[in-house]
Scaffold this motif. Sequence first.
Motif, PDB file in Angstrom:
ATOM      1  N   SER A   1      43.627  37.808  40.488  1.00 21.28           N
ATOM      2  CA  SER A   1      44.002  38.549  39.289  1.00 21.28           C
ATOM      3  C   SER A   1      44.899  39.683  39.760  1.00 21.28           C
ATOM      4  CB  SER A   1      42.765  39.098  38.582  1.00 21.28           C
ATOM      5  OG  SER A   1      43.150  39.869  37.465  1.00 21.28           O
TER       6      SER A   1
ATOM      7  N   PRO B   1      46.285  30.825  41.078  1.00 16.80           N
ATOM      8  CA  PRO B   1      45.246  30.106  41.833  1.00 16.80           C
ATOM      9  C   PRO B   1      45.390  30.386  43.329  1.00 16.80           C
ATOM     10  CG  PRO B   1      46.327  28.654  40.266  1.00 16.80           C
ATOM     11  CD  PRO B   1      47.123  29.917  40.298  1.00 16.80           C
TER      12      PRO B   1
ATOM     13  N   MET C   1      47.529  35.591  36.674  1.00 14.63           N
ATOM     14  CA  MET C   1      46.468  34.858  37.349  1.00 14.63           C
ATOM     15  C   MET C   1      47.126  33.774  38.195  1.00 14.63           C
ATOM     16  SD  MET C   1      43.737  36.229  36.091  1.00 14.63           S
ATOM     17  CE  MET C   1      43.314  37.233  34.692  1.00 14.63           C
TER      18      MET C   1
ATOM     19  N   SER D   1      36.136  32.994  40.737  1.00 15.19           N
ATOM     20  CA  SER D   1      36.075  31.551  40.923  1.00 15.19           C
ATOM     21  C   SER D   1      35.994  30.864  39.571  1.00 15.19           C
ATOM     22  CB  SER D   1      34.850  31.178  41.759  1.00 15.19           C
ATOM     23  OG  SER D   1      34.799  29.781  41.933  1.00 15.19           O
ATOM     24  N   THR D   2      36.740  29.768  39.434  1.00 18.90           N
ATOM     25  CA  THR D   2      36.683  28.985  38.201  1.00 18.90           C
ATOM     26  C   THR D   2      35.806  27.754  38.366  1.00 18.90           C
ATOM     27  OG1 THR D   2      38.592  27.639  38.788  1.00 18.90           O
ATOM     28  CG2 THR D   2      39.018  29.688  37.569  1.00 18.90           C
ATOM     29  N   GLY D   3      35.330  27.532  39.568  1.00 17.57           N
ATOM     30  CA  GLY D   3      34.586  26.319  39.868  1.00 17.57           C
ATOM     31  C   GLY D   3      35.453  25.326  40.607  1.00 17.57           C
ATOM     32  N   SER D   4      36.692  25.170  40.154  1.00 14.88           N
ATOM     33  CA  SER D   4      37.585  24.238  40.843  1.00 14.88           C
ATOM     34  C   SER D   4      38.403  24.946  41.921  1.00 14.88           C
ATOM     35  CB  SER D   4      38.516  23.544  39.851  1.00 14.88           C
ATOM     36  OG  SER D   4      39.302  24.488  39.162  1.00 14.88           O
ATOM     37  N   ASN D   5      38.696  26.235  41.708  1.00 15.74           N
ATOM     38  CA  ASN D   5      39.400  27.006  42.729  1.00 15.74           C
ATOM     39  C   ASN D   5      39.214  28.497  42.455  1.00 15.74           C
ATOM     40  OD1 ASN D   5      41.694  25.806  40.743  1.00 15.74           O
ATOM     41  ND2 ASN D   5      42.058  27.973  41.130  1.00 15.74           N
ATOM     42  N   ASP D   6      39.575  29.320  43.435  1.00 18.44           N
ATOM     43  CA  ASP D   6      39.530  30.764  43.266  1.00 18.44           C
ATOM     44  C   ASP D   6      40.858  31.226  42.680  1.00 18.44           C
ATOM     45  OD1 ASP D   6      37.037  30.626  44.487  1.00 18.44           O
ATOM     46  OD2 ASP D   6      37.874  30.944  46.481  1.00 18.44           O
ATOM     47  N   VAL D   7      40.831  32.385  42.008  1.00 14.01           N
ATOM     48  CA  VAL D   7      42.013  32.877  41.316  1.00 14.01           C
ATOM     49  C   VAL D   7      42.230  34.349  41.658  1.00 14.01           C
ATOM     50  CG1 VAL D   7      43.048  33.312  39.048  1.00 14.01           C
ATOM     51  CG2 VAL D   7      41.669  31.255  39.411  1.00 14.01           C
TER      52      VAL D   7
END
Length: 170
Positions: free
Chosen positions: A135, A145, A143, A127-133
Amino acid sequence: MSDNERRILLGRIVGAFGIRGQIKIESWTEPRDAIFRYQPWILVDAAGGEREFSGARGKESGKHLVATFPEVTDRDVVEAMRGTDIYVPRSALPPPKAGEFYWVDLEGFRVVTVDGVDFGTVSHLFSTGSNDVLSIRGDRERMVPFVEPDFVKSVDFEAGLITVDWDPDF
């Protein structure tokens, strides 16, 4: 690996709290204190040594949880456990609700674009905070989103396949 054998990393022991063997835990469950619902814990230290614990209890305290283990009553024992990862068997987690899934259930899925370009397999999500990513490891690491339906077009659990709308050169 079957669900019964697969282990899920839920947290880490980050240090001692007080002098009576209380343990500071970093939890990655949502909510954080849900980690106590999933037991037994399989504790894996940095050297790969494993111990199984049941009966851990605790509560939130600032940015960590404070826990007690039935057999641990000494601060020095806890300090020796610093950095130990907390795993549970995948089978200890409840089944996801309809339309939901656990990130770990996507690991190993093939990822292809809507045009059929094979990106490789999902190594993990974060998670980046704004969305999941997602890998993805293949000819190189990508990467993507995890944003449905903009970038992630479909997730096929039966085929173990994720279809994405993503530029292969990005």
